[in-house]
Write a protein that holds these residues in place. Sequence first.
Motif, PDB file in Angstrom:
ATOM      1  N   ALA A 113      35.202  42.141  44.122  1.00  0.00           N
ATOM      2  CA  ALA A 113      35.072  43.352  44.924  1.00  0.00           C
ATOM      3  C   ALA A 113      33.713  43.992  44.674  1.00  0.00           C
ATOM      4  O   ALA A 113      33.011  43.650  43.716  1.00  0.00           O
ATOM      5  CB  ALA A 113      36.196  44.340  44.590  1.00  0.00           C
ATOM      6  N   LEU A 114      33.364  44.920  45.550  1.00  0.00           N
ATOM      7  CA  LEU A 114      32.131  45.690  45.385  1.00  0.00           C
ATOM      8  C   LEU A 114      32.317  47.046  46.042  1.00  0.00           C
ATOM      9  O   LEU A 114      32.732  47.130  47.198  1.00  0.00           O
ATOM     10  CB  LEU A 114      30.937  44.976  46.020  1.00  0.00           C
ATOM     11  N   VAL A 115      32.032  48.102  45.284  1.00  0.00           N
ATOM     12  CA  VAL A 115      32.088  49.466  45.811  1.00  0.00           C
ATOM     13  C   VAL A 115      30.658  49.969  45.954  1.00  0.00           C
ATOM     14  O   VAL A 115      29.895  49.969  44.979  1.00  0.00           O
ATOM     15  CB  VAL A 115      32.873  50.403  44.865  1.00  0.00           C
ATOM     16  N   ILE A 116      30.295  50.396  47.148  1.00  0.00           N
ATOM     17  CA  ILE A 116      28.930  50.865  47.373  1.00  0.00           C
ATOM     18  C   ILE A 116      28.914  51.883  48.507  1.00  0.00           C
ATOM     19  O   ILE A 116      29.666  51.757  49.478  1.00  0.00           O
ATOM     20  CB  ILE A 116      27.985  49.678  47.696  1.00  0.00           C
ATOM     21  N   ARG A 117      28.086  52.903  48.361  1.00  0.00           N
ATOM     22  CA  ARG A 117      27.915  53.871  49.441  1.00  0.00           C
ATOM     23  C   ARG A 117      27.152  53.202  50.578  1.00  0.00           C
ATOM     24  O   ARG A 117      26.184  52.475  50.352  1.00  0.00           O
ATOM     25  CB  ARG A 117      27.169  55.108  48.950  1.00  0.00           C
ATOM     26  N   THR A 118      27.590  53.451  51.794  1.00  0.00           N
ATOM     27  CA  THR A 118      26.964  52.801  52.949  1.00  0.00           C
ATOM     28  C   THR A 118      25.467  53.083  53.043  1.00  0.00           C
ATOM     29  O   THR A 118      24.681  52.154  53.292  1.00  0.00           O
ATOM     30  CB  THR A 118      27.673  53.227  54.246  1.00  0.00           C
ATOM     31  N   ARG A 120      23.397  53.555  50.651  1.00  0.00           N
ATOM     32  CA  ARG A 120      22.749  52.749  49.612  1.00  0.00           C
ATOM     33  C   ARG A 120      22.690  51.280  50.022  1.00  0.00           C
ATOM     34  O   ARG A 120      21.680  50.601  49.795  1.00  0.00           O
ATOM     35  CB  ARG A 120      23.526  52.903  48.299  1.00  0.00           C
ATOM     36  N   LEU A 121      23.764  50.783  50.614  1.00  0.00           N
ATOM     37  CA  LEU A 121      23.778  49.391  51.067  1.00  0.00           C
ATOM     38  C   LEU A 121      22.696  49.151  52.111  1.00  0.00           C
ATOM     39  O   LEU A 121      21.950  48.161  52.038  1.00  0.00           O
ATOM     40  CB  LEU A 121      25.146  49.043  51.653  1.00  0.00           C
ATOM     41  N   LEU A 122      22.594  50.044  53.078  1.00  0.00           N
ATOM     42  CA  LEU A 122      21.591  49.879  54.126  1.00  0.00           C
ATOM     43  C   LEU A 122      20.179  49.956  53.557  1.00  0.00           C
ATOM     44  O   LEU A 122      19.275  49.242  54.005  1.00  0.00           O
ATOM     45  CB  LEU A 122      21.802  50.940  55.209  1.00  0.00           C
ATOM     46  N   GLN A 123      20.004  50.799  52.551  1.00  0.00           N
ATOM     47  CA  GLN A 123      18.704  50.888  51.887  1.00  0.00           C
ATOM     48  C   GLN A 123      18.381  49.581  51.170  1.00  0.00           C
ATOM     49  O   GLN A 123      17.248  49.080  51.235  1.00  0.00           O
ATOM     50  CB  GLN A 123      18.714  52.049  50.896  1.00  0.00           C
ATOM     51  N   GLN A 124      19.360  49.014  50.491  1.00  0.00           N
ATOM     52  CA  GLN A 124      19.144  47.757  49.785  1.00  0.00           C
ATOM     53  C   GLN A 124      18.831  46.616  50.753  1.00  0.00           C
ATOM     54  O   GLN A 124      17.996  45.750  50.452  1.00  0.00           O
ATOM     55  CB  GLN A 124      20.377  47.419  48.946  1.00  0.00           C
ATOM     56  N   VAL A 144      32.016  38.433  48.694  1.00  0.00           N
ATOM     57  CA  VAL A 144      32.873  39.450  48.079  1.00  0.00           C
ATOM     58  C   VAL A 144      34.179  39.555  48.862  1.00  0.00           C
ATOM     59  O   VAL A 144      34.163  39.752  50.078  1.00  0.00           O
ATOM     60  CB  VAL A 144      32.156  40.815  48.054  1.00  0.00           C
ATOM     61  N   ALA A 145      35.301  39.425  48.177  1.00  0.00           N
ATOM     62  CA  ALA A 145      36.595  39.450  48.867  1.00  0.00           C
ATOM     63  C   ALA A 145      36.932  40.834  49.411  1.00  0.00           C
ATOM     64  O   ALA A 145      37.540  40.960  50.475  1.00  0.00           O
ATOM     65  CB  ALA A 145      37.700  38.975  47.923  1.00  0.00           C
ATOM     66  N   VAL A 146      36.552  41.879  48.669  1.00  0.00           N
ATOM     67  CA  VAL A 146      36.828  43.258  49.095  1.00  0.00           C
ATOM     68  C   VAL A 146      35.543  44.070  48.973  1.00  0.00           C
ATOM     69  O   VAL A 146      35.068  44.330  47.867  1.00  0.00           O
ATOM     70  CB  VAL A 146      37.941  43.909  48.243  1.00  0.00           C
ATOM     71  N   LEU A 147      34.991  44.452  50.107  1.00  0.00           N
ATOM     72  CA  LEU A 147      33.778  45.275  50.138  1.00  0.00           C
ATOM     73  C   LEU A 147      34.169  46.695  50.539  1.00  0.00           C
ATOM     74  O   LEU A 147      34.699  46.914  51.631  1.00  0.00           O
ATOM     75  CB  LEU A 147      32.773  44.708  51.139  1.00  0.00           C
ATOM     76  N   VAL A 148      33.925  47.643  49.647  1.00  0.00           N
ATOM     77  CA  VAL A 148      34.250  49.046  49.919  1.00  0.00           C
ATOM     78  C   VAL A 148      32.976  49.764  50.354  1.00  0.00           C
ATOM     79  O   VAL A 148      32.041  49.926  49.559  1.00  0.00           O
ATOM     80  CB  VAL A 148      34.848  49.738  48.675  1.00  0.00           C
ATOM     81  N   LEU A 149      32.930  50.168  51.619  1.00  0.00           N
ATOM     82  CA  LEU A 149      31.790  50.910  52.159  1.00  0.00           C
ATOM     83  C   LEU A 149      32.144  52.392  52.152  1.00  0.00           C
ATOM     84  O   LEU A 149      32.864  52.881  53.026  1.00  0.00           O
ATOM     85  CB  LEU A 149      31.465  50.435  53.578  1.00  0.00           C
ATOM     86  N   ASP A 150      31.648  53.086  51.162  1.00  0.00           N
ATOM     87  CA  ASP A 150      31.950  54.506  50.999  1.00  0.00           C
ATOM     88  C   ASP A 150      30.968  55.343  51.831  1.00  0.00           C
ATOM     89  O   ASP A 150      29.837  54.929  52.087  1.00  0.00           O
ATOM     90  CB  ASP A 150      31.838  54.869  49.516  1.00  0.00           C
ATOM     91  N   ASP A 151      31.409  56.523  52.237  1.00  0.00           N
ATOM     92  CA  ASP A 151      30.552  57.459  52.997  1.00  0.00           C
ATOM     93  C   ASP A 151      30.001  56.822  54.268  1.00  0.00           C
ATOM     94  O   ASP A 151      28.820  56.973  54.601  1.00  0.00           O
ATOM     95  CB  ASP A 151      29.398  57.964  52.123  1.00  0.00           C
ATOM     96  N   PHE A 152      30.850  56.124  54.996  1.00  0.00           N
ATOM     97  CA  PHE A 152      30.445  55.498  56.255  1.00  0.00           C
ATOM     98  C   PHE A 152      30.143  56.573  57.292  1.00  0.00           C
ATOM     99  O   PHE A 152      30.896  57.526  57.458  1.00  0.00           O
ATOM    100  CB  PHE A 152      31.573  54.589  56.741  1.00  0.00           C
ATOM    101  N   LEU A 153      29.006  56.424  57.973  1.00  0.00           N
ATOM    102  CA  LEU A 153      28.556  57.351  59.018  1.00  0.00           C
ATOM    103  C   LEU A 153      28.302  58.759  58.472  1.00  0.00           C
ATOM    104  O   LEU A 153      28.443  59.746  59.195  1.00  0.00           O
ATOM    105  CB  LEU A 153      29.568  57.414  60.174  1.00  0.00           C
ATOM    106  N   LEU A 154      27.917  58.829  57.210  1.00  0.00           N
ATOM    107  CA  LEU A 154      27.578  60.130  56.634  1.00  0.00           C
ATOM    108  C   LEU A 154      26.303  60.681  57.263  1.00  0.00           C
ATOM    109  O   LEU A 154      26.131  61.894  57.382  1.00  0.00           O
ATOM    110  CB  LEU A 154      27.392  59.994  55.121  1.00  0.00           C
ATOM    111  N   ALA A 155      25.421  59.771  57.676  1.00  0.00           N
ATOM    112  CA  ALA A 155      24.164  60.165  58.324  1.00  0.00           C
ATOM    113  C   ALA A 155      23.914  59.229  59.500  1.00  0.00           C
ATOM    114  O   ALA A 155      24.420  58.100  59.524  1.00  0.00           O
ATOM    115  CB  ALA A 155      23.011  60.091  57.327  1.00  0.00           C
TER     116      ALA A 155
END
Length: 235
Positions: A113-118, A120-124, A144-155
Amino acid sequence: MAAMLRERAAAPATEPLSTDEMIGLLVDREWTARENKRLHRLLKDARVPSDACMEDFSCEAGRGVDRSFARVLGSCQWVRAKQNVIVLGATGAGKSFLGGALAQAACRQGFRALVIRTPRLLQQLAVARADGTYANALARLAKVAVLVLDDFLLAPMTDVERRDLLEVLEDRYDRSSTVITSQIPTKSWHQAIGEASIADAICDRVVHNAHLVTLRGDSMRKKKAVAPEVTETKT
């Protein structure tokens, strides 16, 4: 295994174990040690918040999730079925906690799994595009079997970010599971994403194959806030 033998040698004398019993004990201890080490590695790689687990998720009345549904989510059957989870709610509702708890549950059952703010992912991904490692970055996310995109569409997203997100979700569609947490209801995602054709493609790969969780109630952060100290004023 050697540590186990030393422990047995140093322990007070008890009824001796048979050879089969000793071998069984050694095998059990070795298996447990390896599983614990593997779980520790999975949790570390997943960047799961240390306090996030389904057992501590609040299912109190009015939250929008009852205990039976929480148990279903915690079983990770949705991961095995390659389904998604969308967690909606206001700020402080517990979206990030639930996303992290789902990742932790997946790790406990052997999934990566991977937990990441959206953002941050787009920046990476933007950095990876610039330094020539973009394809490798996408390949790692796809595994990654489970990708957690946190704060989706925050900006708001740029056109490049929309296309990057579509690439990530395209690689995962029907192959793995994605958890999305957002303050924005799904009916407003098209407008928030922008560019109709890409918005359609993104939503089609996430929404129609997802369990929807809408968290309600007061902010969990406010409930955990430290009450201000009251000092007496002398007159």
